[in-house]
Design an enzyme around this catalytic site. Structure first.
Site, PDB file in Angstrom:
ATOM      1  N   CYS A  85     -86.622 -71.846  74.700  1.00 12.29           N
ATOM      2  CA  CYS A  85     -85.843 -72.523  73.659  1.00 12.29           C
ATOM      3  C   CYS A  85     -84.908 -73.559  74.301  1.00 12.29           C
ATOM      4  O   CYS A  85     -85.368 -74.552  74.827  1.00 12.29           O
ATOM      5  CB  CYS A  85     -85.097 -71.499  72.809  1.00 12.29           C
ATOM      6  SG  CYS A  85     -84.532 -72.158  71.217  1.00 12.29           S
ATOM      7  N   HIS A 202     -89.229 -67.323  71.184  1.00 18.30           N
ATOM      8  CA  HIS A 202     -88.540 -66.305  71.974  1.00 18.30           C
ATOM      9  C   HIS A 202     -89.402 -65.056  72.151  1.00 18.30           C
ATOM     10  O   HIS A 202     -89.386 -64.162  71.299  1.00 18.30           O
ATOM     11  CB  HIS A 202     -87.229 -65.907  71.294  1.00 18.30           C
ATOM     12  CG  HIS A 202     -86.198 -66.977  71.264  1.00 18.30           C
ATOM     13  ND1 HIS A 202     -85.269 -67.153  72.270  1.00 18.30           N
ATOM     14  CD2 HIS A 202     -85.945 -67.943  70.348  1.00 18.30           C
ATOM     15  CE1 HIS A 202     -84.482 -68.174  71.974  1.00 18.30           C
ATOM     16  NE2 HIS A 202     -84.877 -68.673  70.815  1.00 18.30           N
ATOM     17  N   GLU A 204     -88.713 -62.767  74.268  1.00 15.94           N
ATOM     18  CA  GLU A 204     -87.777 -61.686  74.592  1.00 15.94           C
ATOM     19  C   GLU A 204     -87.260 -60.965  73.351  1.00 15.94           C
ATOM     20  O   GLU A 204     -86.674 -59.881  73.457  1.00 15.94           O
ATOM     21  CB  GLU A 204     -86.598 -62.226  75.420  1.00 15.94           C
ATOM     22  CG  GLU A 204     -85.558 -63.018  74.662  1.00 15.94           C
ATOM     23  CD  GLU A 204     -85.903 -64.486  74.467  1.00 15.94           C
ATOM     24  OE1 GLU A 204     -84.997 -65.257  74.083  1.00 15.94           O
ATOM     25  OE2 GLU A 204     -87.066 -64.864  74.701  1.00 15.94           O
TER      26      GLU A 204
END
Length: 226
Positions: A85, A202, A204
């Protein structure tokens, strides 16, 4: 794999990134943006957020921080770098990856799930996926519209440096799957030596079933095993 997570003022995804790395057996070190000592680190991660408040262009101010010179040297030595990002925006602003991230085609901030198709698996980032596999990730950006001139896009395609594309759950790269309008549905790209990856969504955010699924965990498992 010894990892460091770079902290800029305004970054807000460092804890999410640390959790993802820890889930895969890596205990990361937090690196302040004025710290230029990256000795002993194999992987440098630049997480998402709003570095320096995005008051200029997204990532433009962070790209001038002292740590970025050390990251350039780290990448030149063959070290791994992951930018997610805002991290992807910083990597393009710093010249570590080509192109730029423009305002979303909708002119709105996007906060929603998306699906990514894996374009190659012979990298330290994607080796735990299958080529053509589709996995869920999370969009959370206002400037995620990947842009490059046609010559750069053709080179990325020809050299196999497109790592991930926005796709439908069944793997079609349709305009509807490409919410931010990125050129050729590109969600993530690699450096020529395959040691630097930048991507907008993302992974994660989805590394544990309690988060909804663990589709992003193979990326961190792959890094831990590299």
């Amino acid at each position: 794999m010894k990892a460091g997570i770079v902290i800029f003022p305004g970054i807000n995804r460092e804890r999410d990134m640390a959790i993802a790395l820890q889930r895969s057996g890596t205990t990361p070190r937090m690196v302040w943006h004025k710290d230029t000592d990256l000795a002993g680190l194999d992987l440098i991660v630049i997480p998402g957020g709003f570095s320096f408040g995005d008051y200029l262009r997204c990532g433009a101010m962070a790209a001038q921080s002292p740590v970025m010179r050390a990251i350039h040297d780290h990448a030149a030595r063959g070290g791994y770098v992951l930018g997610v990002c805002n991290g992807f925006q910083i990597l393009t602003e710093a010249g570590l990856l080509p192109g730029a991230l423009l305002r979303n085609a909708t002119l709105r901030f996007l906060a929603r799930d998306c699906h990514l198709r894996v374009e190659r698996t012979d990298t330290a980032f994607t080796s735990e996926y299958q080529r053509g596999q589709v996995f869920r990730a999370v969009l959370a950006h206002g400037d995620g519209n990947y842009f490059a001139d046609d010559a750069t896009l053709d080179r990325l395609e020809g050299d196999g440096l497109v790592a991930l594309r926005y796709a439908t759950p069944t793997g079609e790269t349709t305009p509807e799957a490409n919410r931010n309008g990125s050129a050729r549905n590109i969600a993530g790209i690699l450096s020529p030596n395959l040691r630097v990856l930048g991507l907008m969504p993302h992974p994660e955010d989805l590394v544990d079933p309690l988060m909804g699924c663990a589709d992003g965990k193979p990326l961190f498992d792959a890094l831990a095993a590299a």
